[in-house]
Design a protein around this motif. Structure first.
Motif, PDB file in Angstrom:
ATOM      1  N   THR A  66      64.069  75.015  91.997  1.00 56.69           N
ATOM      2  CA  THR A  66      62.812  74.259  91.932  1.00 56.69           C
ATOM      3  C   THR A  66      61.577  75.166  91.977  1.00 56.69           C
ATOM      4  N   LEU A  67      60.438  74.559  92.328  1.00 56.48           N
ATOM      5  CA  LEU A  67      59.166  75.282  92.338  1.00 56.48           C
ATOM      6  C   LEU A  67      59.076  76.258  93.512  1.00 56.48           C
ATOM      7  N   HIS A  68      58.181  77.227  93.386  1.00 57.60           N
ATOM      8  CA  HIS A  68      57.993  78.249  94.414  1.00 57.60           C
ATOM      9  C   HIS A  68      57.545  77.602  95.735  1.00 57.60           C
ATOM     10  N   GLY A  69      58.375  77.754  96.769  1.00 60.21           N
ATOM     11  CA  GLY A  69      58.022  77.243  98.095  1.00 60.21           C
ATOM     12  C   GLY A  69      58.315  75.778  98.316  1.00 60.21           C
ATOM     13  N   ARG A  70      58.633  75.054  97.258  1.00 61.03           N
ATOM     14  CA  ARG A  70      58.803  73.602  97.367  1.00 61.03           C
ATOM     15  C   ARG A  70      60.259  73.187  97.499  1.00 61.03           C
TER      16      ARG A  70
ATOM     17  N   VAL B 269      73.162  69.496 102.493  1.00 58.32           N
ATOM     18  CA  VAL B 269      72.148  70.223 101.733  1.00 58.32           C
ATOM     19  C   VAL B 269      71.907  71.601 102.357  1.00 58.32           C
ATOM     20  N   ILE B 270      71.959  72.621 101.514  1.00 55.25           N
ATOM     21  CA  ILE B 270      71.691  73.994 101.954  1.00 55.25           C
ATOM     22  C   ILE B 270      70.524  74.524 101.121  1.00 55.25           C
ATOM     23  N   VAL B 271      69.504  75.049 101.787  1.00 54.39           N
ATOM     24  CA  VAL B 271      68.353  75.609 101.079  1.00 54.39           C
ATOM     25  C   VAL B 271      68.391  77.122 101.192  1.00 54.39           C
ATOM     26  N   ALA B 272      68.333  77.811 100.044  1.00 56.50           N
ATOM     27  CA  ALA B 272      68.260  79.276 100.046  1.00 56.50           C
ATOM     28  C   ALA B 272      66.827  79.667  99.718  1.00 56.50           C
ATOM     29  N   SER B 273      66.212  80.445 100.607  1.00 54.36           N
ATOM     30  CA  SER B 273      64.800  80.747 100.438  1.00 54.36           C
ATOM     31  C   SER B 273      64.509  82.152 100.941  1.00 54.36           C
ATOM     32  N   GLY B 274      63.528  82.804 100.344  1.00 52.90           N
ATOM     33  CA  GLY B 274      63.160  84.136 100.815  1.00 52.90           C
ATOM     34  C   GLY B 274      62.069  84.051 101.863  1.00 52.90           C
ATOM     35  N   ASP B 275      61.670  85.185 102.424  1.00 54.70           N
ATOM     36  CA  ASP B 275      60.624  85.150 103.451  1.00 54.70           C
ATOM     37  C   ASP B 275      59.280  84.742 102.851  1.00 54.70           C
ATOM     38  N   GLY B 276      58.977  85.194 101.651  1.00 56.89           N
ATOM     39  CA  GLY B 276      57.721  84.798 101.019  1.00 56.89           C
ATOM     40  C   GLY B 276      57.746  83.340 100.595  1.00 56.89           C
ATOM     41  N   ASP B 277      58.862  82.926 100.039  1.00 57.84           N
ATOM     42  CA  ASP B 277      59.034  81.549  99.561  1.00 57.84           C
ATOM     43  C   ASP B 277      58.932  80.555 100.721  1.00 57.84           C
ATOM     44  N   ALA B 278      59.602  80.854 101.830  1.00 53.34           N
ATOM     45  CA  ALA B 278      59.666  79.905 102.945  1.00 53.34           C
ATOM     46  C   ALA B 278      58.424  79.948 103.823  1.00 53.34           C
ATOM     47  N   LEU B 279      57.903  81.143 104.085  1.00 52.03           N
ATOM     48  CA  LEU B 279      56.878  81.270 105.121  1.00 52.03           C
ATOM     49  C   LEU B 279      55.456  81.349 104.578  1.00 52.03           C
ATOM     50  N   ALA B 280      55.278  81.818 103.350  1.00 50.88           N
ATOM     51  CA  ALA B 280      53.923  81.927 102.816  1.00 50.88           C
ATOM     52  C   ALA B 280      53.635  80.764 101.876  1.00 50.88           C
ATOM     53  N   ILE B 281      54.262  80.801 100.721  1.00 48.58           N
ATOM     54  CA  ILE B 281      53.969  79.787  99.711  1.00 48.58           C
ATOM     55  C   ILE B 281      54.502  78.419 100.141  1.00 48.58           C
ATOM     56  N   GLY B 282      55.662  78.399 100.797  1.00 52.68           N
ATOM     57  CA  GLY B 282      56.204  77.127 101.256  1.00 52.68           C
ATOM     58  C   GLY B 282      56.047  76.917 102.750  1.00 52.68           C
TER      59      GLY B 282
ATOM     60  N   THR C 269      70.524  72.746 106.101  1.00 52.68           N
ATOM     61  CA  THR C 269      70.658  74.135 106.542  1.00 52.68           C
ATOM     62  C   THR C 269      69.714  74.997 105.721  1.00 52.68           C
ATOM     63  N   ILE C 270      68.806  75.688 106.396  1.00 52.94           N
ATOM     64  CA  ILE C 270      67.821  76.518 105.702  1.00 52.94           C
ATOM     65  C   ILE C 270      68.155  77.995 105.948  1.00 52.94           C
ATOM     66  N   LEU C 271      68.374  78.727 104.856  1.00 50.48           N
ATOM     67  CA  LEU C 271      68.614  80.166 104.975  1.00 50.48           C
ATOM     68  C   LEU C 271      67.346  80.890 104.556  1.00 50.48           C
ATOM     69  N   VAL C 272      66.773  81.680 105.450  1.00 51.95           N
ATOM     70  CA  VAL C 272      65.585  82.464 105.109  1.00 51.95           C
ATOM     71  C   VAL C 272      66.000  83.927 104.999  1.00 51.95           C
ATOM     72  N   TYR C 273      66.101  84.415 103.759  1.00 50.70           N
ATOM     73  CA  TYR C 273      66.475  85.812 103.521  1.00 50.70           C
ATOM     74  C   TYR C 273      65.232  86.674 103.755  1.00 50.70           C
ATOM     75  N   THR C 274      65.244  87.460 104.821  1.00 55.48           N
ATOM     76  CA  THR C 274      64.075  88.271 105.146  1.00 55.48           C
ATOM     77  C   THR C 274      64.309  89.708 104.709  1.00 55.48           C
ATOM     78  N   ASN C 275      63.669  90.106 103.609  1.00 54.36           N
ATOM     79  CA  ASN C 275      63.776  91.503 103.185  1.00 54.36           C
ATOM     80  C   ASN C 275      62.411  92.182 103.206  1.00 54.36           C
ATOM     81  N   TYR C 276      61.443  91.573 103.889  1.00 51.92           N
ATOM     82  CA  TYR C 276      60.129  92.166 104.192  1.00 51.92           C
ATOM     83  C   TYR C 276      59.218  92.340 102.981  1.00 51.92           C
ATOM     84  N   ILE C 277      59.551  91.708 101.861  1.00 51.42           N
ATOM     85  CA  ILE C 277      58.744  91.967 100.654  1.00 51.42           C
ATOM     86  C   ILE C 277      58.992  90.867  99.618  1.00 51.42           C
ATOM     87  N   TYR C 278      58.068  90.692  98.699  1.00 50.18           N
ATOM     88  CA  TYR C 278      58.329  89.854  97.518  1.00 50.18           C
ATOM     89  C   TYR C 278      59.023  90.741  96.488  1.00 50.18           C
TER      90      TYR C 278
END
Lengths: 66, 283
Positions: free
Chosen positions: B79-83, B100-113, B128-137
């Motif tokens: 879907t859309l960025h952060g949504r 439902v499992i949501v896969a999201s990055g640190d920027g996607d989940a915490l900034a834009i979303g 279940t929300i997975l926030v992949y934190t790799n410290y960068i976009y």
């Protein structure tokens, strides 16, 4: 004295999937693997304890130990 | 699929092919990226959880981590960025029987979303929300994200990042998530257990997963390899929550806690919604 034959591990590397990140080789507890060019290769098969850590940490589904 | 008992006895490697879409490998992630390790841990956890492929729905937004649903053979939504959280809420409300499992990055989940993230946690909808934190976009070229450490280089912070960071787990807990955990791609077997507990939890479960981006974060911060990043951030930068009490304070200071950090029971949103429908229809 001849030691009883130990079942050697069968390490299967898919060279089409391996991207050469070397995570498996660097974290192998018994230094079984080494990098040859851009793919991983088996250096010392007899040292393998079949702990499967290379399989578990491979991001690319490229290595399996039977 | 082999059962866990026989797998442990014979040491047969786990067969991922049953959960992956055929012909999709090799995946797009860079050499050394931790997202593949997380995907494998997730598939092993799902195998143990007993959910079938048709009972699972994986939703994602935009980013490297959000490419995960493209490889798994579940019901998926890109879907859309952060949504992703908003779409996932809709999926869950329309089909409460789905996991439902949501896969999201640190920027996607915490900034834009960020807004969608906190309100999903507040509602405690079963997800279940997975926030992949790799410290960068990663996907957009290495801009700094809300988790980029202070002083670190990024494409948009050429002289070092001056912004303080978000603690994803504290944010999720404060927002109302009922299961909060942190894992790393280095500790992949522990991550598998955490993900299994998160999937089994009824309510919003948030799992922050520390992994590595050698291409952008590593290259810009003079970390030469994925291995080096895993040793610094994951192996030496975290400490298990079970060991933290027993260790001397100087060994815990400055390190992130790993494991299940918070778990409570609270009314779940879909169930409360059903109760409301019953109440209104009864009037």
């Amino acid at each position: 004295m001849v030691e009883p034959a130990k079942a050697l591990a069968d390490i299967r590397i898919d060279e089409n999937l391996c991207k050469g990140c070397s995570i498996c080789a660097d974290f192998c507890p018994t230094n079984v693997l080494e990098m040859r060019g851009s793919v991983v290769a088996v250096k010392d098969l007899e040292a393998c304890t079949k702990c499967q850590l290379c399989d578990l940490r491979c991001p690319d589904f490229a290595i399996q130990v039977y | 699929m082999s059962t866990p008992a026989t797998a442990a006895k014979k040491k047969v490697p786990f067969d991922y092919s049953g959960y992956l879409r055929a012909g999709k490998l090799p995946h797009i992630w860079c050499p050394g990226c931790g997202h593949g390790i997380v995907l494998k841990s997730l598939l092993r956890a799902i195998d143990v959880s007993g959910f079938t492929k048709d009972q699972l729905c994986m939703v994602s937004g935009i980013g490297c981590s959000s490419r995960t649903p493209g490889y798994v053979d579940f019901k998926t939504l890109h879907t859309l960025h952060g949504r992703a959280f908003s779409y996932a809420t809709g999926v869950k409300l329309a089909n409460p029987e789905l996991k439902v499992i949501v896969a999201s990055g640190d920027g996607d989940a915490l900034a834009i979303g960020g807004n969608h993230f906190i309100h999903t946690c507040r509602r405690n909808i079963d997800m279940t929300i997975l926030v992949y934190t790799n410290y960068i976009y990663g996907m957009t070229g290495g801009q700094y994200s809300p988790t980029t450490p202070q002083g670190a280089m990024a494409t948009t912070s050429r002289y070092g990042n001056i912004e303080p960071v978000f603690d994803t787990c504290e944010l999720a807990k404060a927002s109302g998530a009922t299961f909060v955990a942190r894992g790393t791609s280095y500790h992949c077997q522990e991550l598998e257990k955490i993900l299994l507990a998160a999937i089994k939890h009824k309510g919003t479960s948030v799992v922050e997963i520390i992994d590595q981006c050698p291409t952008y974060y590593g290259r810009q911060n003079k970390l030469r390899s994925a291995t080096e990043m895993m040793e610094i951030f994951e192996k030496n930068g975290t400490v298990s929550v079970k060991q933290a009490d027993r260790l001397p304070p100087e060994k815990v200071e400055g390190k992130l806690l790993r494991g299940i950090l918070y778990q409570v029971e609270r009314p779940e949103y879909c169930e409360e919604y059903d109760k409301l429908i019953e109440k209104v229809r009864g009037q």
